[in-house]
Write a protein that holds these residues in place. Structure first.
Motif, short mmCIF file in Angstrom:
data_model
loop_
_atom_site.label_atom_id
_atom_site.label_comp_id
_atom_site.label_asym_id
_atom_site.label_seq_id
_atom_site.Cartn_x
_atom_site.Cartn_y
_atom_site.Cartn_z
N LEU A 172 0.85 -1.18 0.00
CA LEU A 172 0.00 0.00 0.00
C LEU A 172 0.89 1.24 0.00
O LEU A 172 1.65 1.46 0.94
CB LEU A 172 -0.92 0.00 1.22
N LYS A 180 -2.63 4.97 4.36
CA LYS A 180 -2.05 3.67 4.04
C LYS A 180 -2.15 2.71 5.23
O LYS A 180 -2.52 1.55 5.07
CB LYS A 180 -0.59 3.84 3.60
N SER A 181 -1.79 3.18 6.41
CA SER A 181 -1.86 2.32 7.59
C SER A 181 -3.30 1.94 7.92
O SER A 181 -3.58 0.79 8.25
CB SER A 181 -1.21 3.02 8.80
N GLY A 184 -4.43 -0.58 5.38
CA GLY A 184 -3.83 -1.88 5.67
C GLY A 184 -4.53 -2.58 6.82
O GLY A 184 -4.77 -3.79 6.77
N ASP A 221 4.33 -2.27 8.73
CA ASP A 221 3.90 -0.90 8.51
C ASP A 221 5.08 0.04 8.30
O ASP A 221 6.15 -0.13 8.88
CB ASP A 221 3.07 -0.44 9.71
N THR A 266 3.12 -1.57 3.97
CA THR A 266 2.72 -0.18 3.72
C THR A 266 3.97 0.70 3.75
O THR A 266 4.95 0.39 4.43
CB THR A 266 1.72 0.34 4.77
#
Length: 469
Positions: A172, A180-181, A184, A221, A266
């Protein structure tokens, strides 16, 4: 006391709850702890350590006389072409996905035995008869940049429900503030429950393998740099590998851990991507949302719609698996490519062309980060289409070094091959990347010795096909 143990052991054969480790003293619960509670509640008091150890030794010895039954985390194959999804519930209720639909059942231990760890979260009971609206609800919560990205995300989720399908790792990416996080977490929690979360990449491979083997979906992440060791470990996670090490408190026994898990990443940019990892990635681009929402509001809505999202995903999974489709033979992740082809046949969308285009974009990233690959493509432009050029690896090294340095004699960059053997090894890694741009690298041997051959094809077919999409 003998009658008490006999009754306890007979109950084990009838128990349909998830399996428990015999000796673990962790917080996940073990058969050792269960026996201690049972002794206390039955008025037997608390046994000392020696007596309890002997009892556990007896249980282990009796277990060795029974048939071996594999245990699974989250997803498992079943009978008659069915697969199972563990909902992480204490009562053992799970989802059985069969060719004609899906049902919520408690699996027979002879078909499926679940293993639970601290990473196994609880999923809600999926909703029936959702009419596909759960997929729309999920896409409304995520910030995917376009419809093609949404197709790939859904295809990846369907792949996560299949225990025998290796799926590429979604990456991502997007500008800062694109969620993004959060995106995810939303994808992970569809499979792992609301307790599923992202984590930082461990600093060593041993801790990474331990975390991967204890769960189903592993989500890392905010990656900003990818070392060669981490890149190689990710390749093993996606396609499967085994780790063997000495068992604790033993001299000759070993402990085996086999793993192949869905992986999610991510980050804004991870720098140079190695060619072998490129073929195992699935880039999903997100964009910044126009309207911001609070975390509490967002996750409250997500928890509310999760049963509907999971039900719609299961409905779509049954529909996709029922479709016959031809397997693309030119892609590294053939199982996922076949899944994308089934997805397109079932929905009329374009997951497979989007997958090809994403791989082509990643191929550009590999070339842009590798000066040797760029120099080889420059040299290939001097070769007639369909023609081949042969030289030894040392001669190729001198040729490419002169081409890079140019007339002004600029110094060679750090990491440039220093010997013909190093160049030959680098070219082996770059073979798929260069082939996608119409440059084929091969090797052979004559009486004079080994050689490397560079052939320029008439046109880089895969590049043109993906751009046509």
């Amino acid at each position: 006391m003998y009658e008490w143990w006999s009754r306890r052991l007979s109950l084990l054969h009838l128990d349909r709850r998830p399996t428990r480790p015999i000796r673990s003293q962790g917080t996940t619960g073990s058969h050792r702890q269960e026996l201690m509670v049972g002794l206390f509640k039955d008025g037997r008091g608390a046994f000392n350590g020696t007596a309890l150890k002997e009892a556990l030794d007896l249980i282990e010895a009796l277990a060795l006389t029974e048939d071996v039954q594999p245990v699974h985390i989250r997803a498992a194959p079943g009978f008659d072409g069915a697969t199972w999804l563990d909902l992480g519930r204490d009562d053992g209720q799970s989802v059985r996905i069969h060719p004609t639909g899906w049902d919520i059942l408690t699996p027979d231990p002879h078909e499926v035995c679940w293993r639970r760890t601290q990473l196994t979260g609880e999923l809600p009971l999926p909703a029936k008869d959702t009419d596909g609206k759960g997929i729309d609800l999920l896409m409304r919560l995520c910030n995917f940049a376009n419809a093609e990205t949404e197709c790939l995300a859904i295809a990846w989720l369907i792949g996560c429900l299949g225990p025998s399908v290796p799926v590429p790792a979604p990456f991502l990416t997007g500008p800062q503030g694109a969620g993004k996080s959060t995106g995810g977490r939303m994808l992970v929690r569809i499979v792992e429950g609301m307790s599923g979360d992202l984590r930082r990449a461990p600093k060593d491979e041993e801790n990474l393998i331990a975390a991967v083997a204890a769960g189903w979906v592993t989500a890392l992440d905010n990656l900003s740099h990818m070392t060669p060791d981490l890149s190689d470990a990710m390749c093993c996670i996606v396609t499967g590998a085994e780790s063997v090490k000495r068992a604790l408190f033993t001299d000759g026994d070993v402990f085996r851990v086999g793993y192949r898990r869905p992986l999610l990443l991510t980050g804004i940019d991870v720098g140079v991507i190695r060619p072998d990892l490129r073929e195992r990635l699935l880039p999903l681009r997100l964009e910044r949302p126009r309207v911001r929402r609070t975390e509490a509001e967002l996750w409250a809505e997500y928890a509310e719609v999760l049963p509907v999202v999971l039900g719609s995903l299961l409905d779509l999974t049954v529909k996709v698996r029922a479709v016959e489709a031809e397997t693309p033979t030119d892609l590294r992740m053939a199982d996922f490519a076949h899944l994308c082809a089934q997805f397109d046949a079932a929905t009329g969308l374009g997951a497979l062309p989007a997958y090809r285009a994403s791989l082509d974009d990643l191929n550009d990233d590999v070339i842009e980060g590798d000066l040797l690959a760029q120099t080889i493509l420059r040299h290939a432009d001097t070769i007639e289409p369909g023609a081949a050029q042969q030289m030894t690896s040392t001669e190729w090294l001198h040729c490419l070094s002169r081409l890079y340095s140019g007339e002004d004699g600029r110094p060679l960059p750090k990491g440039w091959p220093t010997t013909g053997k190093v160049l030959s090894d680098r070219l082996k890694r770059l073979q798929p990347t260069l082939a996608a741009r119409g440059v084929l690298i091969d090797s052979g041997r004559t009486k004079a010795g080994r050689y490397l051959e560079m052939t320029r094809t008439a046109a880089p077919a895969s590049h043109e096909q993906s751009r046509a999409f």
